[in-house]
Write an enzyme that holds these catalytic residues in place. Structure first.
Site, PDB file in Angstrom:
ATOM      1  N   ILE A  14      25.449  32.493 -17.221  1.00 50.94           N
ATOM      2  CA  ILE A  14      24.027  32.424 -17.276  1.00 50.94           C
ATOM      3  C   ILE A  14      23.659  33.571 -16.030  1.00 50.94           C
ATOM      4  O   ILE A  14      22.780  34.412 -16.390  1.00 50.94           O
ATOM      5  CB  ILE A  14      23.334  31.101 -16.990  1.00 50.94           C
ATOM      6  CG1 ILE A  14      23.791  30.210 -18.345  1.00 50.94           C
ATOM      7  CG2 ILE A  14      21.864  31.201 -17.083  1.00 50.94           C
ATOM      8  CD1 ILE A  14      23.365  28.703 -18.038  1.00 50.94           C
ATOM      9  N   ASP A  55      30.400  32.199  -0.820  1.00 47.10           N
ATOM     10  CA  ASP A  55      30.530  30.986  -1.167  1.00 47.10           C
ATOM     11  C   ASP A  55      29.227  29.985  -0.739  1.00 47.10           C
ATOM     12  O   ASP A  55      29.206  29.909   0.529  1.00 47.10           O
ATOM     13  CB  ASP A  55      31.874  30.446  -0.361  1.00 47.10           C
ATOM     14  CG  ASP A  55      31.993  28.815  -0.708  1.00 47.10           C
ATOM     15  OD1 ASP A  55      31.294  28.171  -1.277  1.00 47.10           O
ATOM     16  OD2 ASP A  55      33.319  28.340  -0.212  1.00 47.10           O
ATOM     17  N   ASN A  82      21.637  30.308  -8.703  1.00 48.75           N
ATOM     18  CA  ASN A  82      22.433  30.034 -10.012  1.00 48.75           C
ATOM     19  C   ASN A  82      23.713  29.345  -9.972  1.00 48.75           C
ATOM     20  O   ASN A  82      24.106  28.253 -10.558  1.00 48.75           O
ATOM     21  CB  ASN A  82      22.251  31.010 -10.869  1.00 48.75           C
ATOM     22  CG  ASN A  82      23.171  30.861 -12.070  1.00 48.75           C
ATOM     23  OD1 ASN A  82      22.960  30.443 -13.046  1.00 48.75           O
ATOM     24  ND2 ASN A  82      24.453  31.511 -11.875  1.00 48.75           N
ATOM     25  N   SER A 136      19.308  21.396 -14.142  1.00 48.80           N
ATOM     26  CA  SER A 136      20.020  20.954 -15.577  1.00 48.80           C
ATOM     27  C   SER A 136      19.107  19.675 -16.023  1.00 48.80           C
ATOM     28  O   SER A 136      18.678  18.970 -15.295  1.00 48.80           O
ATOM     29  CB  SER A 136      21.210  20.602 -15.180  1.00 48.80           C
ATOM     30  OG  SER A 136      21.964  19.868 -16.220  1.00 48.80           O
ATOM     31  N   LYS A 155      22.067  17.850  -9.334  1.00 40.58           N
ATOM     32  CA  LYS A 155      21.045  18.445  -9.752  1.00 40.58           C
ATOM     33  C   LYS A 155      19.700  17.706  -9.558  1.00 40.58           C
ATOM     34  O   LYS A 155      18.495  18.360  -9.311  1.00 40.58           O
ATOM     35  CB  LYS A 155      21.295  18.825 -11.278  1.00 40.58           C
ATOM     36  CG  LYS A 155      22.393  19.618 -11.407  1.00 40.58           C
ATOM     37  CD  LYS A 155      22.240  20.989 -10.788  1.00 40.58           C
ATOM     38  CE  LYS A 155      23.094  22.098 -11.410  1.00 40.58           C
ATOM     39  NZ  LYS A 155      22.915  23.349 -11.088  1.00 40.58           N
ATOM     40  N   THR A 184      29.064  28.896 -22.032  1.00 40.95           N
ATOM     41  CA  THR A 184      29.480  29.509 -20.875  1.00 40.95           C
ATOM     42  C   THR A 184      31.082  28.819 -20.495  1.00 40.95           C
ATOM     43  O   THR A 184      31.281  28.039 -21.138  1.00 40.95           O
ATOM     44  CB  THR A 184      28.525  29.380 -19.600  1.00 40.95           C
ATOM     45  OG1 THR A 184      28.637  28.050 -19.129  1.00 40.95           O
ATOM     46  CG2 THR A 184      27.281  30.040 -19.767  1.00 40.95           C
TER      47      THR A 184
HETATM   48  P1  NDP Z   1      29.880  28.803 -15.207  1.00 42.59           P
HETATM   49  O1  NDP Z   1      30.783  28.038 -14.643  1.00 42.59           O
HETATM   50  O2  NDP Z   1      29.859  29.976 -16.294  1.00 42.59           O
HETATM   51  O3  NDP Z   1      29.543  30.021 -13.670  1.00 42.59           O
HETATM   52  C1  NDP Z   1      29.597  29.522 -12.341  1.00 42.59           C
HETATM   53  C2  NDP Z   1      29.172  30.727 -11.507  1.00 42.59           C
HETATM   54  O4  NDP Z   1      29.053  30.130 -10.286  1.00 42.59           O
HETATM   55  C3  NDP Z   1      30.296  31.911 -11.372  1.00 42.59           C
HETATM   56  O5  NDP Z   1      29.525  32.996 -11.258  1.00 42.59           O
HETATM   57  C4  NDP Z   1      31.032  31.374 -10.134  1.00 42.59           C
HETATM   58  O6  NDP Z   1      31.685  32.519  -9.500  1.00 42.59           O
HETATM   59  C5  NDP Z   1      29.734  30.862  -9.192  1.00 42.59           C
HETATM   60  N1  NDP Z   1      30.216  29.736  -8.278  1.00 42.59           N
HETATM   61  C6  NDP Z   1      30.988  28.454  -8.497  1.00 42.59           C
HETATM   62  N2  NDP Z   1      31.115  27.926  -7.220  1.00 42.59           N
HETATM   63  C7  NDP Z   1      30.635  28.792  -6.302  1.00 42.59           C
HETATM   64  C8  NDP Z   1      30.457  28.725  -4.914  1.00 42.59           C
HETATM   65  N3  NDP Z   1      30.788  27.700  -4.037  1.00 42.59           N
HETATM   66  N4  NDP Z   1      29.776  29.507  -4.261  1.00 42.59           N
HETATM   67  C9  NDP Z   1      29.106  30.793  -5.002  1.00 42.59           C
HETATM   68  N5  NDP Z   1      29.372  30.785  -6.479  1.00 42.59           N
HETATM   69  C10 NDP Z   1      30.115  29.824  -6.736  1.00 42.59           C
HETATM   70  O7  NDP Z   1      28.155  28.178 -14.886  1.00 42.59           O
HETATM   71  P2  NDP Z   1      27.326  28.456 -15.996  1.00 42.59           P
HETATM   72  O8  NDP Z   1      26.698  29.999 -16.203  1.00 42.59           O
HETATM   73  O9  NDP Z   1      27.306  27.798 -17.227  1.00 42.59           O
HETATM   74  O10 NDP Z   1      26.003  27.733 -15.170  1.00 42.59           O
HETATM   75  C11 NDP Z   1      25.116  28.400 -14.451  1.00 42.59           C
HETATM   76  C12 NDP Z   1      23.958  27.359 -13.866  1.00 42.59           C
HETATM   77  O11 NDP Z   1      23.445  26.704 -15.026  1.00 42.59           O
HETATM   78  C13 NDP Z   1      24.743  26.307 -13.060  1.00 42.59           C
HETATM   79  O12 NDP Z   1      23.780  25.968 -12.013  1.00 42.59           O
HETATM   80  C14 NDP Z   1      24.727  25.161 -14.084  1.00 42.59           C
HETATM   81  O13 NDP Z   1      24.660  23.878 -13.366  1.00 42.59           O
HETATM   82  C15 NDP Z   1      23.390  25.385 -14.761  1.00 42.59           C
HETATM   83  N6  NDP Z   1      23.525  24.865 -16.222  1.00 42.59           N
HETATM   84  C16 NDP Z   1      24.286  25.170 -17.055  1.00 42.59           C
HETATM   85  C17 NDP Z   1      24.685  24.470 -18.302  1.00 42.59           C
HETATM   86  C18 NDP Z   1      25.479  25.076 -19.149  1.00 42.59           C
HETATM   87  O14 NDP Z   1      25.627  24.379 -20.382  1.00 42.59           O
HETATM   88  N7  NDP Z   1      26.151  25.994 -19.136  1.00 42.59           N
HETATM   89  C19 NDP Z   1      23.577  23.502 -18.660  1.00 42.59           C
HETATM   90  C20 NDP Z   1      22.586  23.022 -17.587  1.00 42.59           C
HETATM   91  C21 NDP Z   1      22.566  23.787 -16.332  1.00 42.59           C
HETATM   92  P3  NDP Z   1      33.016  33.052  -9.776  1.00 42.59           P
HETATM   93  O15 NDP Z   1      33.057  33.681 -11.048  1.00 42.59           O
HETATM   94  O16 NDP Z   1      33.489  33.754  -8.501  1.00 42.59           O
HETATM   95  O17 NDP Z   1      33.983  31.866  -9.909  1.00 42.59           O
END
Ligand code: NDP
Length: 226
Positions: A14, A55, A82, A136, A155, A184
C-alpha cells in the site's frame, strides 16, 4: 509549491502505491524501506522521489532520517505513517508471546509516534501540514474480534496516538485510516481489494486542504467509529 511527503514503508504494498500516487499529483516523495536497497528499488520507479532507509522502531534510525530531510529538503508537508508488521495472525491472546507483543507495539504504535515527534518541527513550519496514520479495521475497538491480538491492540493504540497528535498539532490535519483488506505481502493474494483501492483514502487524507477534518478514523473517505 509542491508538497514534500514522507511515506514510511513505501518500498512495497500500500505504501508504494500511496507514494506513486502522491508523486503523480506533483509531490516530492521520500520513500523508505527497512534497508537502503528496498527503498532505492521502489524509488527508481517513482519520478522525483528520494530513497532513505528507516526502521521506525529504532530512535537512531528515525533521528537520522529527520536530520537528512532537514539538510536535503529543508521541509516536510505530509507524513504518511504506513509501515507496520503483522506477526501474530492465527494466535490466541491467551498465548501471546511477550517478545512478539513488544515488537508489534514498538513498530506499529510507538514507531509512528517516534517518526511524528522527530518530524513535528518541520511539519509545524508547513503551511498545510498533514499526518496520515495507516491503521486497520482490526484496531477498531467497537467491533474488535480475537484476530491477531498484538497487531489489533497495536492498531487500537495507534488510533489513540492519532487523537492525541491531532490535539497536539492543532494546525495540522492528523487522521487515521482503515485501508480495508488489501492484496499485499501482508494481506495475502486472496484479499478483495487492490493496492489502488487500499491507497485511495490515504491519498485523499494526505492531500486534504488546510482547514479540512482532523482527529478522525476513516474508511472509503467516510468517518468510522473507533
Ligand atoms: P506490507 O507487509 O506489504 O509492507 C510493509 C511495509 O512496511 C514495507 O515497506 C516494509 O519495508 C515496511 N516495514 C516493515 N517493518 C518496518 C519497520 N520496522 N520500519 C520501517 N518500515 C518497516 O504491508 P501492507 O502494504 O499490506 O500494509 C501497509 C499498512 O496498511 C500497514 O500499516 C498495515 O497494517 C495496514 N493494513 C494493511 C491491510 C492489508 O490487508 N494489507 C489491512 C489493514 C491495514 P521493507 O520492504 O523494507 O520490508
Amino acid at each position: 509549491m509542491d508538497d514534500v511527503a514522507l511515506v514510511t514503508g513505501g518500498s512495497r504494498g500500500i505504501g508504494f502505491e500511496v507514494a506513486r500516487e502522491l508523486a503523480h499529483r506533483g509531490a516530492i516523495v521520500i520513500v523508505t524501506g527497512t534497508t537502503e536497497g528496498t527503498a532505492r528499488i521502489a524509488s527508481e520507479k517513482i519520478p522525483r522521489s528520494r530513497a532513505h532507509a528507516l526502521d521506525i522502531s529504532d530512535r537512531r534510525s528515525v533521528a537520522a532520517l529527520a536530520s537528512w530531510i532537514r539538510s536535503e529538503l529543508g521541509r516536510l508537508d505530509v507524513l504518511v505513517n504506513n509501515a507496520a508488521v503483522l506477526l501474530d495472525e492465527g494466535t490466541s491472546i491467551l498465548e501471546t508471546d511477550p517478545a512478539l507483543f513488544e515488537t508489534t507495539m514498538r513498530t506499529n504504535a510507538l514507531g509512528p509516534l517516534l517518526v511524528t515527534q522527530a518530524l513535528a518541527p518541520l511539519l509545524e513550519a508547513s503551511v498545510n501540514p498533514r499526518v496520515v496514520n495507516v491503521s486497520s479495521g482490526a484496531g477498531q475497538i467497537s467491533s474488535m474480534t480475537s484476530y491477531a491480538p498484538a497487531y489489533s491492540i497495536s492498531k487500537a493504540a495507534l488510533n489513540a496516538v492519532t487523537v492525541m497528535l491531532a490535539a497536539a498539532l492543532p494546525r495540522a490535519r492528523v487522521n487515521c485510516v482503515d485501508p480495508g483488506w488489501v492484496r499485499t505481502d501482508m494481506g495475502g493474494p486472496g484479499a478483495p481489494r487492490s493496492v489502488a483501492q487500499g491507497a485511495d483514502t490515504i491519498v485523499w487524507l494526505a492531500t486534504l486542504p488546510a482547514g479540512g477534518p482532523t482527529g478522525g478514523f476513516y474508511k472509503d473517505k467516510k468517518r468510522i467509529p473507533w
